[in-house]
Design a protein around this motif. Structure first.
Motif, short mmCIF file in Angstrom:
data_model
loop_
_atom_site.label_atom_id
_atom_site.label_comp_id
_atom_site.label_asym_id
_atom_site.label_seq_id
_atom_site.Cartn_x
_atom_site.Cartn_y
_atom_site.Cartn_z
N UNK A 1 11.30 17.51 -2.48
CA UNK A 1 11.74 17.01 -1.19
C UNK A 1 11.37 15.54 -1.05
N UNK A 2 12.31 14.72 -0.66
CA UNK A 2 12.04 13.31 -0.38
C UNK A 2 11.74 13.21 1.11
N UNK A 3 10.61 12.61 1.44
CA UNK A 3 10.09 12.65 2.80
C UNK A 3 9.85 11.26 3.38
N UNK A 4 9.88 11.20 4.71
CA UNK A 4 9.25 10.13 5.46
C UNK A 4 8.12 10.81 6.23
N UNK A 5 6.93 10.25 6.15
CA UNK A 5 5.74 10.89 6.71
C UNK A 5 4.93 9.88 7.50
N UNK B 1 -0.02 3.41 14.06
CA UNK B 1 0.93 4.29 13.37
C UNK B 1 1.50 3.60 12.13
N UNK B 2 1.65 4.38 11.07
CA UNK B 2 2.24 3.87 9.82
C UNK B 2 3.06 5.00 9.22
N UNK B 3 4.23 4.64 8.71
CA UNK B 3 5.13 5.62 8.11
C UNK B 3 5.41 5.21 6.66
N UNK B 4 5.40 6.19 5.78
CA UNK B 4 5.61 5.91 4.36
C UNK B 4 6.40 7.04 3.72
N UNK B 5 7.10 6.71 2.66
CA UNK B 5 7.87 7.72 1.93
C UNK B 5 6.95 8.48 1.00
N UNK B 6 7.31 9.71 0.77
CA UNK B 6 6.54 10.59 -0.11
C UNK B 6 7.48 11.59 -0.75
N UNK B 7 6.96 12.27 -1.74
CA UNK B 7 7.71 13.32 -2.43
C UNK B 7 6.84 14.58 -2.41
#
Length: 200
Positions: free
Chosen positions: A140-144, A162-168
């Motif tokens: 799953x490709x995510x934004x977290x 707040x900080x948002x980053x992509x994850x797998x």
């Protein structure tokens, strides 16, 4: 996952070096429904990721995918364990039931490292796409939201911006359950409108 990826704080937030007895890892009944073929149906095929800034609506359409359900349940149980200030796997059958035995090696130490915080709900996450790696394995490709979600127990204020980053996330089927096997950051940014907040 590859050593070139850094573990995301949301997942990182909770884990620490404890294994669990086989009974503690497998005795609880998982709330994840029996598996159905996740989207997409062909190994190696990918679902289109939304364009930058596109809302999480596309991700929510896959909310019934058992791999997505498993990931969201892991994040929910993680938050509940933090709020209960509990990191002993033997006392957390619902938490351990969301993870593969290998995942317990990073998820439990991460959990133990974050027991001082309060979680208003699971870490906000959006599923931007998915890739079927095999019959029983989905990426799953995510934004977290990996920072700024936890709050101070005394005052209820966020501990950092707040900080948002992509994850797998890699989610695997084990019998009739889907379990989180790994979650790792990719080093790419994403935005708040790509995640969905759920509060307790």
């Amino acid at each position: 996952m590859s050593g070139s990826r850094t573990r995301t704080a949301a997942v990182l937030l909770l884990a620490a070096a404890a294994g669990c007895a086989p009974a503690a890892c497998t005795s609880a009944t998982s709330p994840v429904a029996p598996p159905t073929p996740p989207t997409p149906s062909a190994p190696g095929a990918a679902v289109r990721a939304p364009a930058a800034g596109e809302p999480d609506a596309a991700a929510d359409l896959r909310g019934g995918d058992p791999a997505v359900v498993a990931l969201r349940e892991y994040l929910r149980q993680q938050a509940l364990a933090i709020n209960a200030r509990q990191s002993d796997p033997a006392a957390l059958p619902a938490f351990t039931a969301t993870l593969t035995p290998a995942a317990l090696g990073w998820a439990v130490p991460l959990l133990a490292a974050n027991l001082g915080d309060e979680m208003p709900g699971p870490y906000p996450v959006g599923v931007l796409g998915s890739t079927r790696l095999g019959e029983d394995r989905v990426e799953l490709q995510l934004c977290l939201q990996d920072r700024g979600w936890q709050v101070d127990r005394a005052g209820g204020q966020p501990l950092n911006p707040a900080h948002h980053a992509r994850a797998v996330a890699v989610v695997v089927r084990s019998g009739e359950r889907w379990l989180v096997d790994d979650v790792a950051g990719t080093g790419e940014a994403c935005s708040a409108d790509q995640v969905r907040e759920e509060r307790f």
